[in-house]
Write a protein that holds these residues in place. Structure first.
Motif, PDB file in Angstrom:
ATOM      1  N   SER A  13       0.841  -1.207   0.000  1.00 26.34           N
ATOM      2  CA  SER A  13       0.000   0.000   0.000  1.00 26.34           C
ATOM      3  C   SER A  13       0.873   1.254   0.000  1.00 26.34           C
ATOM      4  O   SER A  13       0.522   2.268  -0.621  1.00 26.34           O
ATOM      5  CB  SER A  13      -0.935   0.014   1.212  1.00 26.34           C
ATOM      6  N   THR A  14       2.009   1.180   0.682  1.00 24.90           N
ATOM      7  CA  THR A  14       2.952   2.298   0.684  1.00 24.90           C
ATOM      8  C   THR A  14       3.437   2.553  -0.748  1.00 24.90           C
ATOM      9  O   THR A  14       3.478   3.704  -1.210  1.00 24.90           O
ATOM     10  CB  THR A  14       4.149   1.965   1.605  1.00 24.90           C
ATOM     11  N   LYS A  39       0.804   4.317  -2.788  1.00 24.87           N
ATOM     12  CA  LYS A  39       0.685   5.752  -2.478  1.00 24.87           C
ATOM     13  C   LYS A  39       1.867   6.541  -3.023  1.00 24.87           C
ATOM     14  O   LYS A  39       1.728   7.738  -3.318  1.00 24.87           O
ATOM     15  CB  LYS A  39       0.555   5.946  -0.969  1.00 24.87           C
ATOM     16  N   LEU A  69       0.852  10.494  -3.398  1.00 22.42           N
ATOM     17  CA  LEU A  69       0.255  10.717  -2.084  1.00 22.42           C
ATOM     18  C   LEU A  69       1.339  10.704  -1.012  1.00 22.42           C
ATOM     19  O   LEU A  69       1.227  11.351   0.018  1.00 22.42           O
ATOM     20  CB  LEU A  69      -0.749   9.591  -1.819  1.00 22.42           C
ATOM     21  N   PHE A 115      -8.298   2.929  -2.899  1.00 19.19           N
ATOM     22  CA  PHE A 115      -7.687   2.567  -1.621  1.00 19.19           C
ATOM     23  C   PHE A 115      -8.105   1.184  -1.150  1.00 19.19           C
ATOM     24  O   PHE A 115      -9.186   0.695  -1.478  1.00 19.19           O
ATOM     25  CB  PHE A 115      -8.102   3.573  -0.540  1.00 19.19           C
TER      26      PHE A 115
END
Ligand code: ATP
Ligand code: MG
Length: 266
Positions: free
Chosen positions: A42-43, A46, A51, A83
């Motif tokens: 997920s990092t 982003k 983000l 997300f």
């Protein structure tokens, strides 16, 4: 072209989450990103749409760079992120407004806005919920709306962070169908998933382990090149059948093709 060049990331200094990641994704590729819980997927997602900014190295989208604040608006228009937790995405009070909101930011004309929003909600079978409040939807319905909201913006790269994890089989098929339709239209599709059956449908797999990129190649070579037990990967049915039969034929996503390859060999 989306390019990671020696990217480092940490949330807390001294606790690296991603280390020296370098890879390139060409426009129109269909990529799966896999790896255990906490491996940094997920990092990574982003970092892809700006983000988060890298602590070291560069993330570039064509001539744009996520480290350049002037580029961030354009980067987020081009790279849409669904997300992992849909609640993180919702900001308005109705499903329709949620989808429209992103389009207003892109300054899409009014009549086209309604058309695009309706089309996107129909693709995930949520057109009957246009007036509903996003926070009152079920988990899977929220995920469908989150997918529609990003798809309506028609980004050239779409990143799905486990966007089908709460979906029923029909919902999963709807989202996979949408990914394939967008891919055929020339969009780059990046899906983060724990579902080993789903990765066989992509062209290329990136495997993260403790913040390192430990595999970058085709799904069929993943299961022969990487220790399945070391990375807690479950072999998909087609791969288990393929191994059990000791086939020389290439691994196919569809186990029926494996069986017909076997027939044609004998
Ligand atoms: N906002 C945050 N602040 C501090 N640490 C964080 C934050 N978000 C994530 N982390 C940590 O960074 C590491 C990577 O998290 P990340 O969410 O990228 O993993 P993931 O691969 O997406 O996991 P999962 O499969 O569970 O979704 C984890 O150790 C996590 O605890
Ligand atoms: Mg995650």
């Amino acid at each position: 072209m989306l390019a990671f060049d020696q990217v480092d990331y940490y949330y807390r200094r001294g606790k690296p989450v991603l280390r020296q990641l370098s890879f390139k994704i060409r426009q129109g590729e269909f990529i799966s990103i896999i790896g255990g819980n906490g491996s940094g997927k997920s990092t990574l997602a982003k970092l892809m749409n700006g983000l988060l900014q890298p602590r070291g190295g560069q993330v570039r989208l064509g001539l744009l760079n996520t480290r350049n604040p002037d580029d961030l608006g354009k980067i987020r228009e081009r790279a849409g992120l669904v997300f992992q937790n849909p609640d993180d995405q919702f900001i308005t009070t109705s499903v329709m407004d949620e989808v429209i909101f992103g389009l207003e930011n892109l300054r899409v004309p009014g009549d086209e806005m309604a058309h695009r929003a309706t089309k996107a909600l129909e693709a995930v079978h949520m057109e009957d919920y246009m007036e509903a409040m996003p926070h009152q939807l079920s988990g899977g319905q929220k995920q469908r709306v989150a997918v529609a909201a990003v798809a309506a913006m028609e980004p050239s790269i779409m990143i799905f962070d486990e966007a089908a994890s709460m979906l029923d089989p029909q919902g999963r098929r709807d989202v996979l169908d949408l990914m394939h339709t967008l891919h055929r239209q020339g969009k780059t599709i990046i899906q983060i998933t724990h579902d080993m059956e789903e990765i066989l449908l992509s062209e290329r797999v990136l495997l993260l382990s403790q913040g390192n990129l430990v595999f970058d190649g085709s799904p069929s070579s993943l299961f022969s090149d990487v220790s399945v037990s070391e990375h807690q990967l479950a072999l998909p049915f087609a791969a288990r059948l393929h191994q059990a039969l000791g086939l020389n034929a290439p691994l196919s996503a569809d186990w029926k093709e494996t069986v017909s390859a076997l027939w044609s060999m004998s």
